[in-house]
Design a protein around this motif. Structure first.
Motif, PDB file in Angstrom:
ATOM      1  N   ASP A   1     -35.219   3.418 -51.678  1.00 54.22           N
ATOM      2  CA  ASP A   1     -35.140   1.808 -51.733  1.00 54.22           C
ATOM      3  C   ASP A   1     -34.150   1.446 -50.614  1.00 54.22           C
ATOM      4  N   LEU A   2     -34.877   0.836 -49.513  1.00 51.82           N
ATOM      5  CA  LEU A   2     -34.448   0.625 -48.352  1.00 51.82           C
ATOM      6  C   LEU A   2     -33.583  -0.657 -48.540  1.00 51.82           C
ATOM      7  N   ARG A   3     -34.106  -1.519 -49.416  1.00 53.29           N
ATOM      8  CA  ARG A   3     -33.452  -2.924 -49.784  1.00 53.29           C
ATOM      9  C   ARG A   3     -31.943  -2.674 -50.273  1.00 53.29           C
TER      10      ARG A   3
ATOM     11  N   MET B   1     -30.393  10.025 -38.453  1.00 51.79           N
ATOM     12  CA  MET B   1     -30.848   8.541 -38.362  1.00 51.79           C
ATOM     13  C   MET B   1     -30.799   7.668 -39.550  1.00 51.79           C
ATOM     14  N   GLN B   2     -30.790   8.340 -40.834  1.00 53.04           N
ATOM     15  CA  GLN B   2     -30.732   7.580 -41.808  1.00 53.04           C
ATOM     16  C   GLN B   2     -31.811   6.618 -42.038  1.00 53.04           C
ATOM     17  N   GLN B   3     -33.007   7.017 -41.776  1.00 52.64           N
ATOM     18  CA  GLN B   3     -34.318   6.298 -42.051  1.00 52.64           C
ATOM     19  C   GLN B   3     -35.261   7.436 -42.505  1.00 52.64           C
ATOM     20  N   VAL B   4     -36.303   6.710 -43.262  1.00 51.34           N
ATOM     21  CA  VAL B   4     -37.518   7.513 -43.823  1.00 51.34           C
ATOM     22  C   VAL B   4     -38.456   7.494 -42.754  1.00 51.34           C
ATOM     23  N   PRO B   5     -39.440   8.473 -42.797  1.00 55.40           N
ATOM     24  CA  PRO B   5     -39.612   9.406 -43.507  1.00 55.40           C
ATOM     25  C   PRO B   5     -38.678  10.894 -43.501  1.00 55.40           C
ATOM     26  N   VAL B   6     -38.443  11.453 -44.485  1.00 57.74           N
ATOM     27  CA  VAL B   6     -37.803  13.011 -44.441  1.00 57.74           C
ATOM     28  C   VAL B   6     -38.574  13.717 -45.269  1.00 57.74           C
TER      29      VAL B   6
ATOM     30  N   GLU C   1     -30.375   2.791 -49.870  1.00 57.11           N
ATOM     31  CA  GLU C   1     -30.099   4.151 -50.207  1.00 57.11           C
ATOM     32  C   GLU C   1     -30.209   5.088 -49.126  1.00 57.11           C
ATOM     33  N   GLN C   2     -30.737   4.425 -47.893  1.00 48.45           N
ATOM     34  CA  GLN C   2     -30.871   5.374 -46.640  1.00 48.45           C
ATOM     35  C   GLN C   2     -29.461   5.558 -46.176  1.00 48.45           C
ATOM     36  N   HIS C   3     -28.515   4.732 -46.419  1.00 49.14           N
ATOM     37  CA  HIS C   3     -27.137   5.071 -45.973  1.00 49.14           C
ATOM     38  C   HIS C   3     -26.439   5.786 -46.807  1.00 49.14           C
TER      39      HIS C   3
ATOM     40  N   ASP D   1     -38.412  12.236 -38.845  1.00 50.99           N
ATOM     41  CA  ASP D   1     -39.140  11.477 -37.848  1.00 50.99           C
ATOM     42  C   ASP D   1     -40.705  11.740 -38.159  1.00 50.99           C
ATOM     43  N   SER D   2     -41.214  10.713 -38.202  1.00 52.12           N
ATOM     44  CA  SER D   2     -42.868  11.034 -38.667  1.00 52.12           C
ATOM     45  C   SER D   2     -43.639  11.999 -37.646  1.00 52.12           C
ATOM     46  N   GLN D   3     -43.476  11.636 -36.369  1.00 50.51           N
ATOM     47  CA  GLN D   3     -44.176  12.503 -35.532  1.00 50.51           C
ATOM     48  C   GLN D   3     -43.651  13.822 -35.441  1.00 50.51           C
ATOM     49  N   ALA D   4     -42.410  14.203 -35.741  1.00 53.68           N
ATOM     50  CA  ALA D   4     -41.744  15.582 -35.687  1.00 53.68           C
ATOM     51  C   ALA D   4     -42.554  16.376 -37.386  1.00 53.68           C
TER      52      ALA D   4
ATOM     53  N   ASN E   1     -44.711   0.974 -48.222  1.00 55.30           N
ATOM     54  CA  ASN E   1     -45.133   0.057 -47.329  1.00 55.30           C
ATOM     55  C   ASN E   1     -44.406   0.461 -45.868  1.00 55.30           C
ATOM     56  N   SER E   2     -43.966   1.524 -45.726  1.00 55.95           N
ATOM     57  CA  SER E   2     -43.914   2.127 -44.133  1.00 55.95           C
ATOM     58  C   SER E   2     -44.852   2.605 -43.614  1.00 55.95           C
ATOM     59  N   GLY E   3     -45.048   2.242 -42.423  1.00 52.15           N
ATOM     60  CA  GLY E   3     -46.254   2.844 -41.545  1.00 52.15           C
ATOM     61  C   GLY E   3     -45.844   4.314 -41.372  1.00 52.15           C
ATOM     62  N   ASN E   4     -44.575   4.340 -40.876  1.00 52.19           N
ATOM     63  CA  ASN E   4     -44.132   5.621 -40.712  1.00 52.19           C
ATOM     64  C   ASN E   4     -44.180   6.743 -41.762  1.00 52.19           C
ATOM     65  N   CYS E   5     -44.015   6.293 -43.116  1.00 50.84           N
ATOM     66  CA  CYS E   5     -44.087   7.295 -43.924  1.00 50.84           C
ATOM     67  C   CYS E   5     -45.863   7.455 -44.569  1.00 50.84           C
ATOM     68  N   TYR E   6     -46.434   6.343 -44.146  1.00 47.10           N
ATOM     69  CA  TYR E   6     -48.047   6.636 -44.359  1.00 47.10           C
ATOM     70  C   TYR E   6     -48.484   7.445 -43.399  1.00 47.10           C
ATOM     71  N   LYS E   7     -47.917   7.779 -42.145  1.00 48.80           N
ATOM     72  CA  LYS E   7     -48.587   8.670 -41.330  1.00 48.80           C
ATOM     73  C   LYS E   7     -48.459   9.890 -41.907  1.00 48.80           C
ATOM     74  N   VAL E   8     -47.596  10.205 -42.764  1.00 51.53           N
ATOM     75  CA  VAL E   8     -47.396  11.456 -43.281  1.00 51.53           C
ATOM     76  C   VAL E   8     -48.199  11.741 -44.439  1.00 51.53           C
TER      77      VAL E   8
ATOM     78  N   PRO F   1     -51.744   4.331 -38.420  1.00 47.53           N
ATOM     79  CA  PRO F   1     -51.213   2.834 -39.558  1.00 47.53           C
ATOM     80  C   PRO F   1     -50.733   1.764 -38.964  1.00 47.53           C
ATOM     81  N   TYR F   2     -49.802   1.593 -37.713  1.00 50.44           N
ATOM     82  CA  TYR F   2     -49.449   0.240 -37.242  1.00 50.44           C
ATOM     83  C   TYR F   2     -50.447  -0.279 -36.425  1.00 50.44           C
ATOM     84  N   ILE F   3     -51.479   0.090 -35.860  1.00 48.56           N
ATOM     85  CA  ILE F   3     -52.533  -0.444 -35.326  1.00 48.56           C
ATOM     86  C   ILE F   3     -53.446  -0.935 -36.421  1.00 48.56           C
TER      87      ILE F   3
HETATM   88  N1  LIG Z   1     -39.019   7.394 -35.317  1.00 49.82           N
HETATM   89  C1  LIG Z   1     -38.809   7.204 -36.649  1.00 49.82           C
HETATM   90  C2  LIG Z   1     -38.678   5.917 -37.170  1.00 49.82           C
HETATM   91  C3  LIG Z   1     -38.434   5.733 -38.747  1.00 49.82           C
HETATM   92  C4  LIG Z   1     -38.135   4.423 -39.215  1.00 49.82           C
HETATM   93  O1  LIG Z   1     -38.303   3.368 -38.385  1.00 49.82           O
HETATM   94  N2  LIG Z   1     -38.156   4.118 -40.634  1.00 49.82           N
HETATM   95  C5  LIG Z   1     -37.746   2.864 -41.157  1.00 49.82           C
HETATM   96  C6  LIG Z   1     -39.063   2.371 -42.196  1.00 49.82           C
HETATM   97  S1  LIG Z   1     -40.582   2.443 -41.220  1.00 49.82           S
HETATM   98  C7  LIG Z   1     -36.412   2.847 -41.711  1.00 49.82           C
HETATM   99  O2  LIG Z   1     -36.173   4.031 -42.538  1.00 49.82           O
HETATM  100  N3  LIG Z   1     -35.729   1.714 -41.878  1.00 49.82           N
HETATM  101  C8  LIG Z   1     -34.404   1.827 -42.413  1.00 49.82           C
HETATM  102  C9  LIG Z   1     -33.319   1.601 -41.469  1.00 49.82           C
HETATM  103  O3  LIG Z   1     -33.459   1.722 -40.465  1.00 49.82           O
HETATM  104  O4  LIG Z   1     -32.254   1.242 -42.058  1.00 49.82           O
HETATM  105  C10 LIG Z   1     -40.174   7.898 -37.333  1.00 49.82           C
HETATM  106  O5  LIG Z   1     -41.162   7.774 -36.590  1.00 49.82           O
HETATM  107  O6  LIG Z   1     -40.286   8.316 -38.548  1.00 49.82           O
END
Ligand SMILES: N[C@@H](CCC(=O)N[C@@H](CS)C(=O)NCC(=O)O)C(=O)O
Length: 201
Positions: free
Chosen positions: A32-34, A49-54, A37-39, A64-67, A8-15, A160-162
């Motif tokens: 599992d962000l809840r 950045m400890q965020q998805v997507p990778v 797991e990202q940490h 980073d989804s754009q990258a 349900n992440s729009g950033n992951c959905y972009k990819v 996605p987010y629009i």
């Molecule tokens: N600029 C990043 C933003 C990524 C982002 O915000 N990821 C969120 C999910 S949509 C995330 O991993 N959040 C968990 C956290 O920050 O701990 C991208 O475009 O990929």
């Protein structure tokens, strides 16, 4: 090619969306962000950045989804999606920047605040959307796609987010050209949805 992903992440959905439209096979590894797991140490090695997507393709993770969109289009020589022409490439980069800035701070933040009750400032997010929606709508008033006469990674990054605006209590009804563009993306061969999207706008 493996995508560390949250459905349900729009950033992951972009990819996922771009890979589907461009016919690139990817394997998904759910994160599992809840559960935080990202940490974990293992995940933090993939992205500072400890965020998805990778995306892990060869041995260097791309984050980073754009990258990731740029990497995939460039690696697979998909000049239709990431144009070689300097001006077109700059214009795609401009819209990727809008996706990472105004769309993230406006649409994605409003959705997060409402859907997950986060302490984000909903009024500030809505104000950003109110400021940019007429500009986005006007931009696609005379164009089929954001940059060229065919879809590019800019359209994948913006979609996605629009398209999930309603989940952030943002009304797209007054923006007919933008809604036509959303429907045009949905009509693309290979299009895949994500949870929360409407069938039509
Ligand atoms: N600029 C990043 C933003 C990524 C982002 O915000 N990821 C969120 C999910 S949509 C995330 O991993 N959040 C968990 C956290 O920050 O701990 C991208 O475009 O990929």
């Amino acid at each position: 090619m493996r995508l560390y992903d949250v459905e349900n992440s729009g950033n992951c959905y972009k990819v996922r969306l771009f890979a589907a439209l461009a016919g690139l096979p990817i394997e998904l590894s759910p994160v599992d962000l809840r559960a935080g797991e990202q940490h974990t140490e293992t995940f933090a090695k993939l992205t500072p950045m400890q965020q998805v997507p990778v995306l892990v393709d060869v041995d260097v993770p791309i984050w980073d989804s754009q990258a990731i969109l740029i990497y995939l289009a460039r690696k697979h020589q998909l000049a239709h999606w990431w144009p070689d022409d300097a001006i077109q490439q700059a214009h795609v980069a401009s819209w990727l920047s809008v996706a990472a800035n105004e769309i993230a701070a406006g649409f994605a933040t409003a959705r997060r605040a409402i859907k997950w009750n986060t302490p984000d400032n909903l009024n500030a997010a809505h104000a950003i959307c109110a400021r940019i929606l007429p500009r986005l709508d006007d931009h696609v008033r005379t164009r089929h796609w954001f940059v060229t006469n065919h879809p590019t990674i800019a359209d994948c990054a913006l979609f996605p987010y629009i398209a999930l605006a309603h989940e952030g209590s943002i009304d797209l009804q007054p923006f007919p050209h933008l809604r036509i563009w959303l429907n045009r993306v949905i009509g693309q061969p290979g299009f895949i949805p994500m949870s929360g999207l409407k069938d039509a706008y």
